[in-house]
Design an enzyme around this catalytic site. Structure first.
Site, PDB file in Angstrom:
ATOM      1  N   GLU A 194     -31.600 -10.837  13.674  1.00 53.04           N
ATOM      2  CA  GLU A 194     -32.675 -10.297  12.827  1.00 53.04           C
ATOM      3  C   GLU A 194     -32.945 -11.258  11.665  1.00 53.04           C
ATOM      4  O   GLU A 194     -34.095 -11.502  11.305  1.00 53.04           O
ATOM      5  CB  GLU A 194     -32.281  -8.923  12.266  1.00 53.04           C
ATOM      6  N   ASP A 228     -26.923   1.379  21.611  1.00 57.15           N
ATOM      7  CA  ASP A 228     -25.990   1.890  22.622  1.00 57.15           C
ATOM      8  C   ASP A 228     -25.693   3.354  22.344  1.00 57.15           C
ATOM      9  O   ASP A 228     -26.054   3.876  21.298  1.00 57.15           O
ATOM     10  CB  ASP A 228     -24.693   1.060  22.613  1.00 57.15           C
TER      11      ASP A 228
HETATM   12  N1  ADE Z   1     -23.267  -0.834  15.960  1.00 56.45           N
HETATM   13  C1  ADE Z   1     -23.958  -0.754  17.120  1.00 56.45           C
HETATM   14  N2  ADE Z   1     -23.360   0.075  17.987  1.00 56.45           N
HETATM   15  C2  ADE Z   1     -22.247   0.536  17.358  1.00 56.45           C
HETATM   16  C3  ADE Z   1     -21.217   1.403  17.738  1.00 56.45           C
HETATM   17  N3  ADE Z   1     -21.205   1.950  18.952  1.00 56.45           N
HETATM   18  N4  ADE Z   1     -20.222   1.648  16.851  1.00 56.45           N
HETATM   19  C4  ADE Z   1     -20.235   1.071  15.632  1.00 56.45           C
HETATM   20  N5  ADE Z   1     -21.190   0.226  15.224  1.00 56.45           N
HETATM   21  C5  ADE Z   1     -22.192  -0.047  16.072  1.00 56.45           C
END
Ligand code: ADE
Length: 248
Positions: free
Chosen positions: A12, A216
């Site tokens: 970014e 995610d």
């Molecule tokens: N940043 C992006 N995905 C994450 C996750 N699953 N846990 C902690 N920080 C994150």
């Protein structure tokens, strides 16, 4: 007065630098503070580095060295709610530190000496940021080609204004999600920096706002190619949302 922009993703940072003008760098404490203009506004841009201590240090230096009007934080996060999908955007409201436990001296999640279990983002800036996210999603195709978004399973992204859990842990198991949610029922996503920066901003009376692109589902089913997501999706989200935020 410049706006401080802290991003948790180097991809970014690269994308924003590409669009900055009159750019100069200020290096301190292993961090590079990029000073310049973005979409006609003075900004200071910096990579938070990862984890709460790193991000708090970056934020403190940023506040001390530049006379800022506000700080905006960008990055990615893991969803803690079944209904939140990859490509959705969370605009943070209450910022919790899910791994903070000074009990029985102070209650669970309470930040010692401050008597607070969360830090709330600036109301006005949060609303402005939410509007910027809405404007961005309306023109998403202009920033990210449809087939590229679909590659990551992004079809109809939405905005959630909600509470965020920060901790020094990458969440990748359902059990961990359950643990966080059992103590903090309202949190919608997990990341590793936001609440630490929110605490620094509270202590320095600096207006703070944050948006996170969901990368995610914070469980063992997430097969996402993280670097590709950061480069192809998150960096475009950050740039597009910041553009809408800064020009209005
Ligand atoms: N940043 C992006 N995905 C994450 C996750 N699953 N846990 C902690 N920080 C994150």
């Amino acid at each position: 007065m410049p706006i401080g922009i802290i991003s948790a993703m180097p991809e970014e940072i690269e994308a924003v630098i590409d669009h900055m003008t009159t750019h100069r760098s200020h290096i301190k404490g292993m961090r590079t503070y990029h000073v310049g203009e973005l979409y006609g506004r003075e900004i200071v841009l910096v990579f938070s580095r990862w984890g709460k201590v790193a991000a708090a240090t970056t934020a403190t230096q940023l506040i001390e060295d530049f006379n800022l009007s506000e700080i905006v934080f960008t990055g990615v996060a893991g969803a803690l709610d079944e209904n939140i999908n990859i490509g959705d955007i969370v605009v943070g409201k209450k910022m919790f530190q899910h791994d903070l436990d000074g009990s029985p001296i102070v209650k669970r999640y309470e930040v010692p000496l401050l008597g607070k279990t969360y830090f709330e983002t600036d109301t006005k800036n949060r609303k402005k940021l939410t509007k910027a996210c809405q404007n961005f999603l309306e023109v998403l195709d202009g920033f990210i080609p449809k087939n590229q978004a679909e590659k990551f399973g992004i079809t109809a992204p939405k905005i959630i204004v909600g509470d965020i859990a920060s901790g020094d842990q990458f969440i990748s198991e359902k059990e961990e999600i359950k643990k966080i949610k059992s103590g903090l029922a309202t949190v919608v996503c997990a990341e590793m920096e936001g609440a630490a920066v929110a605490q620094v901003c509270f202590e320095y009376a600096m207006p703070f706002s944050i948006f996170r692109t969901i990368s995610d589902k914070a469980n063992d089913n997430s097969h996402i190619d993280f670097p590709a997501f950061a480069k192809e999706i998150a960096s475009n989200y950050a740039l597009g949302i910041l553009k809408n935020y800064l020009v209005n």
